[in-house]
Motif scaffolding. Structure first.
Motif, short mmCIF file in Angstrom:
data_model
loop_
_atom_site.label_atom_id
_atom_site.label_comp_id
_atom_site.label_asym_id
_atom_site.label_seq_id
_atom_site.Cartn_x
_atom_site.Cartn_y
_atom_site.Cartn_z
N VAL B 272 -9.85 2.42 5.17
CA VAL B 272 -8.48 2.55 4.85
C VAL B 272 -7.63 2.02 3.96
O VAL B 272 -8.37 1.05 3.64
N MET B 274 -5.19 0.61 1.45
CA MET B 274 -3.68 0.30 1.31
C MET B 274 -3.03 0.52 -0.10
O MET B 274 -3.84 0.27 -0.82
N THR B 290 0.03 -2.58 11.81
CA THR B 290 0.95 -1.79 10.74
C THR B 290 1.48 -0.53 11.01
O THR B 290 1.51 0.82 11.50
N THR B 376 6.73 3.67 5.28
CA THR B 376 5.71 3.80 5.36
C THR B 376 5.20 4.77 6.05
O THR B 376 4.85 5.45 7.03
N ILE B 378 1.33 7.08 6.57
CA ILE B 378 -0.26 7.41 7.03
C ILE B 378 -0.53 8.97 6.27
O ILE B 378 -0.02 9.87 7.49
N ASN B 384 -2.05 6.79 -3.40
CA ASN B 384 -0.85 5.90 -2.74
C ASN B 384 -0.44 4.79 -4.10
O ASN B 384 -0.22 4.71 -3.61
N TYR B 397 -0.61 4.63 2.76
CA TYR B 397 -1.50 4.45 3.57
C TYR B 397 -2.80 5.80 3.31
O TYR B 397 -1.85 6.39 3.72
#
Lengths: 166, 421
Positions: B272, B274, B290, B376, B378, B384, B397
């Motif tokens: 991943v 960040m 997270t 947030t 993903i 990002n 993410y």
């Protein structure tokens, strides 16, 4: 060509989304793009920058997307040139195609701080920091890029080729 | 003299017997593309130059994909510029809404970009086509305008970096993880101006969709191209699609590389990235708890049928967690249709995910899923950066589709095995 202006300092890896966020890419008008220049790195930059001032930044300036809107926004905001430790590849190409002067100079990128008064000679690559009384020497512009600049940018270069072909 | 695949493709397109790193060449291009954000500038430059024809209408594609279906009036004006230009110059590969897809998923799928090609696109993720063994790179709009007129483009021949991936990947680890791991190791400028050549037993066994995800993000390490030598997997993919003849190139034994990185990745877990950089990576098992507000599964990186199959496998019979929005964006109309026929779309909708028509929309904070301050996400996308998907105080993410789907179900960033066990 010589430029004199105050420096605005940015860090490493300033990406094209920071230079001109994608949410403003529904226009190709230089003035509209300039009004959001560097917005996601410094929201007040576009309002504060004065014509002829200079951006100094760390490594890999202009990384990310291929958007030519990035050098267009910087140029239309009145920035005289960009000095960086290094430039991302597509931004480097686009800047020359757009006629935005850029200089690679790690020493200058490390030493210059926001507010320093700079004098830049684009032909020789000499950078004088009048505030700190220091001199830096940028990488010379490669000969092929000089040819593009002499032609007045890539499209002028192509236009000359087209008229030769006719 | 032994040469790399990139040098051999460029030499052939420059009409030279060989080329050398750092040499400036002018090369013939096989294909050029632009989208609704970049092509308006190209069209404007094309007209300003007084050009009256394109070099070859069959070798230019315009794909409105970023802000379409038109998100506002200004975007509609830009999309109209592409439509008018395509009509005027009779471009057969203009893809209208309803027939389009995210450009870098669409053009390989349609057999328009092929092994051995030199391709330029006014979009940085043009490097995706390196997965097919093409020399493909992103350029600016003015470069595209010039190429639409002349069919040629100047290049500096890049130095090559060789990456050798050894071992056998664990379950749920794929092309996205390989490229995020690589960017984590070398940094976002670790391959600046370079050709990244991906090799080794892991690559030889990697299916095409994963190879496309990998090469897609070569630009995130600053590279000019990411390239994989074509093999049987390539042949199987392109033979049924190719609209033109194509040619396989490979690097010679003894070709020169600026550096060779050899890694055994048998033990890595899904990776991943960040906030706020693709180089800021951790294995998913190393992340602190997270919580997330939004999940996006799609894009030119991971919006292909294989990606949706993986996400559906994790989400089948489960629900998106309370308080989480999950947006699934099939990358092309064909992907959408096949996903529907396979029952994947049903799985997503029953899981209470939103399924969108193909668009780049959310990936670049355009539309179809913008983040509020403090939120947030993903996403299976490729960047990002600060403010990439919305407000500058939002966070993104990046992950593979399995991790994104597991995160949607659990409402926090999760390993797929946490859902399936």
């Amino acid at each position: 060509m010589k430029l004199q202006g105050k420096a605005w300092k940015f860090g490493n890896d300033v990406d094209t989304d920071a230079i001109i966020p994608a949410r403003y890419l529904n226009t190709i008008d230089p003035a509209a793009l300039a009004s959001h220049c560097m917005e996601d790195a410094d929201p007040e930059f576009a309002a504060k920058v004065r014509p002829g001032e200079i951006i100094a930044a760390g490594k890999n300036f202009g990384c990310g997307s291929s958007r030519e809107h990035a050098p267009i926004a910087i140029k239309a905001a009145g920035v005289g040139c960009v000095i960086a430790h290094s430039f991302a590849r597509i931004f480097y190409r686009n800047a020359f195609n757009m006629g935005l002067p850029i200089l690679e100079c790690p020493e200058a990128a490390d030493r210059i701080e926001t507010g320093d008064m700079l004098e830049v000679d684009l032909d020789s690559g000499s950078i004088v920091n009048l505030t700190r009384n220091e001199n830096y020497r940028a990488q010379p512009i490669p000969p092929f890029m000089q040819k593009l600049i002499e032609a007045g940018g890539l499209m002028e270069y192509v236009r000359a080729q087209m008229s030769q072909g006719q | 003299m032994p040469k790399t695949i990139s040098e051999k493709i460029l030499a052939d397109h420059a009409g030279k017997s060989e080329v050398f790193p750092e040499e400036l060449i002018e090369a013939r291009i096989d294909f050029a593309l632009g989208n609704d954000i970049t092509a308006p500038l190209s069209i404007s430059a094309f007209r300003k130059a007084g050009a009256t024809k394109v070099f070859d209408p069959e070798r230019i594609s315009l794909v409105p994909d970023h802000f379409v279906p038109n998100k506002d009036i200004a975007s509609a004006v830009q999309a109209a510029m592409l439509r008018d230009f395509a009509r005027e110059f009779k471009l057969p590969y203009y893809f209208e809404v309803g027939r389009m897809g995210v450009e870098h998923a669409l053009l390989p799928e349609q057999g328009l970009v092929l092994p051995g090609d030199v391709v330029i696109g006014a979009d940085s993720h043009t490097c995706t086509y390196g997965a097919l063994g093409a020399f493909a790179t992103g350029v600016g709009s003015t470069d595209l305008a010039a190429a639409m007129i002349t069919g040629r483009v100047w290049f500096k021949v890049p130095r090559s970096l060789k990456f050798v991936y050894k071992g056998k990947l664990r379950p749920w680890v794929g092309g996205k993880d390989l490229i995020l791991y690589t960017i984590g190791r070398i940094g976002v400028d670790g391959a600046r101006y370079r050709a990244m050549e991906f090799t080794g037993e892991v690559i030889e066994n990697l299916r095409m969709s994963d190879r496309l995800s990998m090469c897609n993000m070569a630009i995130e390490a600053g590279a000019k191209v990411g390239i994989i030598a074509p093999d049987e997997i390539t042949e199987e993919y392109v033979s049924v699609r190719a609209k033109r003849p194509y040619k396989f190139y490979s690097s010679d034994p003894g070709a020169e590389y600026e550096a060779v990185h050899e890694w055994d990745l048998s033990d890595i877990e899904p990776v991943v990235a960040m906030p706020h950089s693709p180089e800021n990576v951790k294995q998913v098992t190393e992340l602190p708890e997270t919580p997330i507000d939004q999940v996006v599964i799609g894009s030119c990186t991971n919006g292909r049928l294989e990606d949706l199959r993986i996400a559906a496998e994790v989400m089948r019979g489960r629900k998106v967690a309370n308080g989480v929005r999950c947006i699934v964006v099939p990358a092309t109309q064909n992907v959408y249709l096949e996903a529907m026929e396979e029952g994947l779309i049903e799985i997503f909708i029953e899981a209470e995910a939103a399924v969108s028509t193909p668009t780049c929309g959310p990936c670049l904070g355009g539309h179809m899923g913008i983040l509020a301050p403090g939120e947030t996400a993903i996403a299976t996308t490729n960047r990002n950066f600060v403010g990439r998907m919305g407000h500058i105080d939002s966070k993104v993410y990046l992950s593979n589709p399995a991790v994104a789907a597991a995160s949607a179900v659990l409402g926090r960033i999760a390993h797929p095995e946490e859902v399936l066990s």
